[in-house]
Design a protein around this motif. Structure first.
Motif, mmCIF file in Angstrom:
data_model
loop_
_atom_site.group_PDB
_atom_site.id
_atom_site.type_symbol
_atom_site.label_atom_id
_atom_site.label_comp_id
_atom_site.label_asym_id
_atom_site.label_seq_id
_atom_site.Cartn_x
_atom_site.Cartn_y
_atom_site.Cartn_z
ATOM 1 N N UNK A 82 38.172 27.486 59.504
ATOM 2 C CA UNK A 82 37.706 26.694 60.640
ATOM 3 C C UNK A 82 37.755 25.198 60.342
ATOM 4 N N UNK A 83 37.385 24.827 59.111
ATOM 5 C CA UNK A 83 37.384 23.418 58.724
ATOM 6 C C UNK A 83 38.688 22.992 58.045
ATOM 7 N N UNK A 84 39.698 23.880 58.091
ATOM 8 C CA UNK A 84 41.037 23.585 57.555
ATOM 9 C C UNK A 84 41.000 23.160 56.094
ATOM 10 N N UNK A 85 40.197 23.870 55.303
ATOM 11 C CA UNK A 85 40.109 23.608 53.865
ATOM 12 C C UNK A 85 41.137 24.492 53.154
ATOM 13 N N UNK A 86 42.031 23.862 52.406
ATOM 14 C CA UNK A 86 43.070 24.613 51.700
ATOM 15 C C UNK A 86 42.609 24.952 50.283
ATOM 16 N N UNK A 87 43.311 25.906 49.677
ATOM 17 C CA UNK A 87 43.036 26.294 48.307
ATOM 18 C C UNK A 87 44.352 26.691 47.641
ATOM 19 N N UNK A 88 44.402 26.716 46.307
ATOM 20 C CA UNK A 88 45.627 27.167 45.636
ATOM 21 C C UNK A 88 45.995 28.582 46.058
ATOM 22 N N UNK A 89 47.289 28.814 46.225
ATOM 23 C CA UNK A 89 47.739 30.127 46.685
ATOM 24 C C UNK A 89 47.323 31.233 45.725
ATOM 25 N N UNK A 90 47.282 30.947 44.427
ATOM 26 C CA UNK A 90 46.888 31.964 43.447
ATOM 27 C C UNK A 90 45.448 32.419 43.677
ATOM 28 N N UNK A 91 44.552 31.481 44.006
ATOM 29 C CA UNK A 91 43.158 31.836 44.288
ATOM 30 C C UNK A 91 43.070 32.664 45.569
ATOM 31 N N UNK A 92 43.861 32.280 46.564
ATOM 32 C CA UNK A 92 43.877 33.021 47.823
ATOM 33 C C UNK A 92 44.354 34.454 47.612
ATOM 34 N N UNK A 93 45.330 34.641 46.728
ATOM 35 C CA UNK A 93 45.828 35.986 46.426
ATOM 36 C C UNK A 93 44.692 36.860 45.907
ATOM 37 N N UNK A 94 43.906 36.309 44.987
ATOM 38 C CA UNK A 94 42.791 37.070 44.415
ATOM 39 C C UNK A 94 41.779 37.468 45.496
ATOM 40 N N UNK A 95 41.382 36.513 46.345
ATOM 41 C CA UNK A 95 40.388 36.792 47.380
ATOM 42 C C UNK A 95 40.913 37.807 48.391
ATOM 43 N N UNK A 96 42.153 37.669 48.793
ATOM 44 C CA UNK A 96 42.702 38.570 49.809
ATOM 45 C C UNK A 96 42.878 39.987 49.274
ATOM 46 N N UNK A 97 43.273 40.114 47.996
ATOM 47 C CA UNK A 97 43.395 41.444 47.390
ATOM 48 C C UNK A 97 42.031 42.124 47.340
ATOM 49 N N UNK A 98 40.997 41.375 46.923
ATOM 50 C CA UNK A 98 39.650 41.936 46.861
ATOM 51 C C UNK A 98 39.146 42.310 48.250
ATOM 52 N N UNK A 99 39.387 41.460 49.243
ATOM 53 C CA UNK A 99 38.960 41.759 50.613
ATOM 54 C C UNK A 99 39.677 42.977 51.168
ATOM 55 N N UNK A 145 39.784 53.102 43.378
ATOM 56 C CA UNK A 145 41.182 53.282 42.984
ATOM 57 C C UNK A 145 42.064 53.543 44.201
ATOM 58 N N UNK A 146 41.596 54.405 45.100
ATOM 59 C CA UNK A 146 42.363 54.700 46.312
ATOM 60 C C UNK A 146 42.442 53.463 47.200
ATOM 61 N N UNK A 147 41.345 52.726 47.290
ATOM 62 C CA UNK A 147 41.321 51.525 48.134
ATOM 63 C C UNK A 147 42.263 50.444 47.623
ATOM 64 N N UNK A 148 42.522 50.443 46.320
ATOM 65 C CA UNK A 148 43.370 49.402 45.729
ATOM 66 C C UNK A 148 44.862 49.682 45.886
ATOM 67 N N UNK A 149 45.215 50.860 46.396
ATOM 68 C CA UNK A 149 46.637 51.219 46.497
ATOM 69 C C UNK A 149 47.380 50.266 47.414
ATOM 70 N N UNK A 150 46.860 50.068 48.636
ATOM 71 C CA UNK A 150 47.567 49.204 49.583
ATOM 72 C C UNK A 150 47.691 47.758 49.093
ATOM 73 N N UNK A 151 46.599 47.094 48.662
ATOM 74 C CA UNK A 151 46.766 45.709 48.200
ATOM 75 C C UNK A 151 47.685 45.580 46.995
ATOM 76 N N UNK A 152 47.678 46.569 46.097
ATOM 77 C CA UNK A 152 48.574 46.502 44.939
ATOM 78 C C UNK A 152 50.027 46.562 45.377
ATOM 79 N N UNK A 153 50.330 47.452 46.313
ATOM 80 C CA UNK A 153 51.714 47.567 46.811
ATOM 81 C C UNK A 153 52.145 46.287 47.506
ATOM 82 N N UNK A 154 51.284 45.771 48.398
ATOM 83 C CA UNK A 154 51.636 44.570 49.160
ATOM 84 C C UNK A 154 51.809 43.368 48.237
ATOM 85 N N UNK A 155 50.882 43.191 47.296
ATOM 86 C CA UNK A 155 50.950 42.044 46.393
ATOM 87 C C UNK A 155 52.129 42.162 45.432
ATOM 88 N N UNK A 156 52.442 43.373 44.982
ATOM 89 C CA UNK A 156 53.589 43.559 44.090
ATOM 90 C C UNK A 156 54.885 43.139 44.780
#
Length: 327
Positions: A82-99, A145-156
């Motif tokens: 909302x406030x257009x705050x950017x972050x390093x893409x590597x940090x965003x990868x970590x947050x999005x995989x966890x989410x 482990x099952x929940x991590x299947x999709x983010x691992x595939x997408x991120x790989x």
């Protein structure tokens, strides 16, 4: 198309901006209320040894912890966007995989809870053998482990598609950032629909059997009515969690058409399919459970009163010591 939509949105009246601000405030208030309730339930769970040794309550506490973390992370990303705050893409990868993983953890845990209730009601003689703390912990690890299947595939696939210099760039964090090719969106859709199908079939078959057995075994109409209401609330919560898996596909289809409609749909999806299920969880398993409700009431009222009394005694003792020193 996006430029035209942006221009149209910018050309609106100042009330449109006020509406967006009001939405942000509403989300913050709702998040604060839900997180407070969840933290209170988590505190109650860890204060009672009987809850720590019960499989159903262990699954419940796991859901609360996941929901609390999920709400905090999604709210922070919402504010950053909302406030257009950017972050390093590597940090965003970590947050999005966890989410992405946490998105699947909640419905999978609820599915495990429905299976636990199925064993308790339909297989009571084997419930003590199958429903143990150790098995519950193993089941939670399996769920993650099952929940991590999709983010691992997408991120790989994402790692193989972008150069290393991409990860040092500052960007607005979004799950759509990982879609480097159109077919990746289709792959994500297939995995999400597979999860949706398996969990839906499991939940429907489990609860149909639970209601049938409860109806045959229970002679107490009041108890049967409460069981049915709990099942209905649980089914609504699971339905909303499963519908959440479809939201990214709907939003991605609307984005090229109209930016204002896209923002409205995202706000609606966030309230109905993210916040609402997290609100139903405390209602279904916290406030409607007699043991948990009595424990909550004790810590909210009597625990607070005891703390205030102890605090008053402490200050009186300190004042008496101070008076003695001065005299």
């Amino acid at each position: 198309m996006a430029d035209n939509n942006t221009t149209a949105a910018d050309g609106g009246s100042s009330s449109s901006l006020q509406q967006v601000n009001d939405r942000i405030i509403i989300v913050q208030v709702m998040n604060a209320i839900f997180i407070y309730i969840i933290c209170l339930l988590i505190f109650t769970f860890f204060k009672k040894d009987t809850f720590l040794s019960n499989t159903r309550y262990i699954f419940f506490a796991h859901t609360l912890l996941v929901d609390c973390l999920y709400l905090i992370m999604t709210n922070n990303l919402l504010l950053l966007t909302y406030f257009s705050v950017t972050m390093p893409a590597a940090v965003c990868v970590f947050f999005c995989v966890l989410l992405c993983e946490l998105t699947f953890v909640t419905p999978l845990t609820l599915t495990a809870m429905s299976l636990e209730r199925y064993v308790a009601i339909c297989m009571p003689l084997r419930h003590g053998e199958l429903s143990t703390v150790r098995r519950a912990i193993h089941c939670i690890l399996l769920i993650h482990s099952i929940s991590a299947i999709q983010p691992i595939i997408i991120v790989s696939i994402f790692f193989a598609s972008v150069p290393l210099g991409f990860y040092t760039q500052y960007k607005l964090c979004s799950a759509e950032m990982f879609i480097a090719h159109k077919w990746q969106r289709h792959l994500r859709s297939v995995i999400g629909q597979f999860y949706f199908l398996v969990m839906s079939i499991t939940i429907v078959l489990t609860y149909v059997r639970i209601i049938a057995v409860a109806k045959e075994a229970s002679e107490n109409k009041k108890s049967l009515s409460k069981c049915r209401k709990t099942v209905i609330l649980h089914a609504i919560q699971l339905f909303l969690c499963l519908i959440q898996l479809w939201c990214p596909f709907i939003e991605a289809a609307i984005l090229p058409i109209n930016l204002k409609l896209y923002n409205n749909v995202r706000f609606f999806d966030y309230i109905v399919f993210i916040l609402a299920p997290r609100c139903l969880c405390p209602l279904v398993y916290g406030l409607r459970d007699e043991k948990f409700f009595l424990a909550i009431k004790y810590y909210v009222f009597f625990g607070t009163m005891i703390y205030c009394v102890n605090l008053k005694v402490y200050f009186n003792e300190r004042l008496a010591m101070l008076h003695m020193c001065l005299s």
